[in-house]
Motif scaffolding. Sequence first.
Motif, PDB file in Angstrom:
ATOM      1  N   ASP A 195      31.476  71.870  40.791  1.00 24.88           N
ATOM      2  CA  ASP A 195      32.625  72.002  41.696  1.00 24.88           C
ATOM      3  C   ASP A 195      33.889  72.055  40.839  1.00 24.88           C
ATOM      4  OD1 ASP A 195      34.699  71.783  43.468  1.00 24.88           O
ATOM      5  OD2 ASP A 195      34.061  69.880  44.345  1.00 24.88           O
ATOM      6  N   PHE A 196      34.503  73.231  40.771  1.00 22.72           N
ATOM      7  CA  PHE A 196      35.705  73.392  39.964  1.00 22.72           C
ATOM      8  C   PHE A 196      36.836  73.972  40.816  1.00 22.72           C
ATOM      9  CE2 PHE A 196      38.171  75.205  36.264  1.00 22.72           C
ATOM     10  CZ  PHE A 196      38.324  74.004  35.594  1.00 22.72           C
ATOM     11  N   ARG A 197      36.884  73.505  42.059  1.00 19.59           N
ATOM     12  CA  ARG A 197      37.933  73.995  42.957  1.00 19.59           C
ATOM     13  C   ARG A 197      39.310  73.608  42.408  1.00 19.59           C
ATOM     14  NH1 ARG A 197      36.389  70.415  48.113  1.00 19.59           N
ATOM     15  NH2 ARG A 197      34.352  70.638  47.109  1.00 19.59           N
ATOM     16  N   GLN A 198      40.308  74.404  42.771  1.00 19.01           N
ATOM     17  CA  GLN A 198      41.659  74.161  42.281  1.00 19.01           C
ATOM     18  C   GLN A 198      42.204  72.843  42.813  1.00 19.01           C
ATOM     19  OE1 GLN A 198      44.834  76.902  43.535  1.00 19.01           O
ATOM     20  NE2 GLN A 198      45.491  76.979  41.411  1.00 19.01           N
ATOM     21  N   VAL A 199      42.875  72.096  41.960  1.00 23.57           N
ATOM     22  CA  VAL A 199      43.525  70.842  42.362  1.00 23.57           C
ATOM     23  C   VAL A 199      44.885  71.191  42.968  1.00 23.57           C
ATOM     24  CG1 VAL A 199      44.442  68.635  41.561  1.00 23.57           C
ATOM     25  CG2 VAL A 199      42.336  69.557  40.560  1.00 23.57           C
ATOM     26  N   SER A 200      45.180  70.639  44.126  1.00 23.20           N
ATOM     27  CA  SER A 200      46.433  70.960  44.817  1.00 23.20           C
ATOM     28  C   SER A 200      47.581  70.064  44.353  1.00 23.20           C
ATOM     29  CB  SER A 200      46.254  70.788  46.328  1.00 23.20           C
ATOM     30  OG  SER A 200      46.059  69.416  46.650  1.00 23.20           O
ATOM     31  N   ASP A 201      48.791  70.521  44.625  1.00 22.03           N
ATOM     32  CA  ASP A 201      49.973  69.697  44.356  1.00 22.03           C
ATOM     33  C   ASP A 201      49.873  68.370  45.104  1.00 22.03           C
ATOM     34  OD1 ASP A 201      51.208  71.569  42.711  1.00 22.03           O
ATOM     35  OD2 ASP A 201      52.370  72.473  44.340  1.00 22.03           O
ATOM     36  N   GLU A 202      49.401  68.437  46.343  1.00 21.50           N
ATOM     37  CA  GLU A 202      49.298  67.238  47.178  1.00 21.50           C
ATOM     38  C   GLU A 202      48.351  66.212  46.565  1.00 21.50           C
ATOM     39  OE1 GLU A 202      50.909  70.543  49.381  1.00 21.50           O
ATOM     40  OE2 GLU A 202      49.032  70.363  48.249  1.00 21.50           O
ATOM     41  N   GLU A 203      47.264  66.689  45.969  1.00 23.57           N
ATOM     42  CA  GLU A 203      46.315  65.772  45.333  1.00 23.57           C
ATOM     43  C   GLU A 203      46.941  65.091  44.120  1.00 23.57           C
ATOM     44  OE1 GLU A 203      41.807  65.729  43.389  1.00 23.57           O
ATOM     45  OE2 GLU A 203      42.511  67.505  44.461  1.00 23.57           O
ATOM     46  N   VAL A 204      47.723  65.836  43.364  1.00 19.58           N
ATOM     47  CA  VAL A 204      48.413  65.246  42.205  1.00 19.58           C
ATOM     48  C   VAL A 204      49.358  64.140  42.666  1.00 19.58           C
ATOM     49  CG1 VAL A 204      50.057  65.673  40.339  1.00 19.58           C
ATOM     50  CG2 VAL A 204      48.238  67.338  40.804  1.00 19.58           C
ATOM     51  N   VAL A 205      50.166  64.437  43.680  1.00 19.41           N
ATOM     52  CA  VAL A 205      51.139  63.461  44.181  1.00 19.41           C
ATOM     53  C   VAL A 205      50.430  62.217  44.712  1.00 19.41           C
ATOM     54  CG1 VAL A 205      52.903  63.042  45.941  1.00 19.41           C
ATOM     55  CG2 VAL A 205      52.880  65.212  44.692  1.00 19.41           C
ATOM     56  N   ALA A 206      49.368  62.422  45.480  1.00 15.08           N
ATOM     57  CA  ALA A 206      48.620  61.299  46.054  1.00 15.08           C
ATOM     58  C   ALA A 206      47.983  60.435  44.969  1.00 15.08           C
ATOM     59  CB  ALA A 206      47.550  61.819  47.012  1.00 15.08           C
ATOM     60  N   THR A 207      47.479  61.067  43.930  1.00 13.13           N
ATOM     61  CA  THR A 207      46.848  60.313  42.835  1.00 13.13           C
ATOM     62  C   THR A 207      47.865  59.469  42.098  1.00 13.13           C
ATOM     63  OG1 THR A 207      45.160  62.034  42.557  1.00 13.13           O
ATOM     64  CG2 THR A 207      45.486  60.512  40.718  1.00 13.13           C
ATOM     65  N   LEU A 208      49.024  60.048  41.812  1.00 12.64           N
ATOM     66  CA  LEU A 208      50.059  59.291  41.105  1.00 12.64           C
ATOM     67  C   LEU A 208      50.519  58.083  41.917  1.00 12.64           C
ATOM     68  CD1 LEU A 208      52.278  62.105  39.540  1.00 12.64           C
ATOM     69  CD2 LEU A 208      50.676  60.595  38.365  1.00 12.64           C
ATOM     70  N   LYS A 209      50.520  58.188  43.236  1.00  5.03           N
ATOM     71  CA  LYS A 209      50.929  57.059  44.081  1.00  5.03           C
ATOM     72  C   LYS A 209      49.972  55.881  43.928  1.00  5.03           C
ATOM     73  CE  LYS A 209      53.522  59.492  47.671  1.00  5.03           C
ATOM     74  NZ  LYS A 209      53.551  59.924  49.087  1.00  5.03           N
ATOM     75  N   ARG A 210      48.725  56.183  43.577  1.00  6.98           N
ATOM     76  CA  ARG A 210      47.742  55.109  43.372  1.00  6.98           C
ATOM     77  C   ARG A 210      47.960  54.372  42.055  1.00  6.98           C
ATOM     78  NH1 ARG A 210      42.788  58.452  43.000  1.00  6.98           N
ATOM     79  NH2 ARG A 210      41.987  56.516  42.082  1.00  6.98           N
ATOM     80  N   PHE A 211      48.771  54.952  41.178  1.00  7.88           N
ATOM     81  CA  PHE A 211      48.977  54.362  39.838  1.00  7.88           C
ATOM     82  C   PHE A 211      50.478  54.214  39.560  1.00  7.88           C
ATOM     83  CE2 PHE A 211      44.861  56.400  39.700  1.00  7.88           C
ATOM     84  CZ  PHE A 211      44.074  55.496  38.995  1.00  7.88           C
ATOM     85  N   PRO A 212      51.160  53.343  40.286  1.00  6.42           N
ATOM     86  CA  PRO A 212      52.602  53.167  40.027  1.00  6.42           C
ATOM     87  C   PRO A 212      52.827  52.591  38.631  1.00  6.42           C
ATOM     88  CG  PRO A 212      51.789  51.456  41.507  1.00  6.42           C
ATOM     89  CD  PRO A 212      50.680  52.444  41.354  1.00  6.42           C
ATOM     90  N   ILE A 213      53.893  53.052  37.991  1.00  7.13           N
ATOM     91  CA  ILE A 213      54.241  52.542  36.673  1.00  7.13           C
ATOM     92  C   ILE A 213      54.981  51.222  36.821  1.00  7.13           C
ATOM     93  CG2 ILE A 213      55.454  53.024  34.515  1.00  7.13           C
ATOM     94  CD1 ILE A 213      53.161  54.925  35.027  1.00  7.13           C
ATOM     95  N   LYS A 214      54.431  50.175  36.217  1.00 10.09           N
ATOM     96  CA  LYS A 214      55.033  48.842  36.344  1.00 10.09           C
ATOM     97  C   LYS A 214      55.830  48.506  35.094  1.00 10.09           C
ATOM     98  CE  LYS A 214      50.975  47.526  39.019  1.00 10.09           C
ATOM     99  NZ  LYS A 214      49.721  46.751  39.026  1.00 10.09           N
ATOM    100  N   GLY A 215      57.051  48.034  35.301  1.00  6.85           N
ATOM    101  CA  GLY A 215      57.884  47.607  34.175  1.00  6.85           C
ATOM    102  C   GLY A 215      58.186  48.698  33.199  1.00  6.85           C
TER     103      GLY A 215
END
Length: 220
Positions: A195-215
């Motif tokens: 499965d090599f479907r294209q990654v969407s902009d929305e998926e990138v944004v959603a993933t980054l929200k799961r990993f907030p930068i602390k400090g």
Amino acid sequence: MAFRNRSDAGRRLAKALSSYKGRHVVVLALPRGGVPVAAEVAAALDAPLDLILVRKIGVPTQPELAMGAVVDGIAPIVVRNQEVIELSGTTADEFDAAYAEELAEIERRRQLYIGERARAEIAGQVVIVIDDGIATGATTRAALQAIRNRKPKELVLAVPVAPRDTITQLRQEVDALICLETPELFGAIGYFYQDFRQVSDEEVVATLKRFPIKGATSVS
């Protein structure tokens, strides 16, 4: 096919990188395809996830053929492949036009993906750069050079798959390199994923929200 999908590749990379846990690691993904891979590594290593925004500069008549690359930053870093430029007959004006187009796409992605988000500190950290695979290595090399300029303690490149000769060339750019598959016959990155479907902009944004930068400090 070596990997079910990018998440599968990321989990397998995470196992290969397990010794880096607890070593002040920062995981940097090349969007878009590198983000789902890097997310698995960041989760396993309990590390912050951030992006390195880099774009291939393609030959005008053959966009898939890289004649250079550009990396986001206060002063964007441009890497030129003079051999490709000359062989393709690309003029200076044509190169500049292609460069400007890719720089505009980087700016679009920076506003969409990052916006006001805090950035991970790079200086003095162990930085692991991740993509879903490497073909020629043009964009990866540009990204690594830009990160090296930001003085990481250690620079690591980790990818699921890449041609053997490309990996050999990139080893000199990093302190350590992990590549799970180095096939003799390469073709394209997608050949090694079910499965090599294209990654969407929305998926990138959603993933980054799961990993907030602390400090973190705000870094371009």
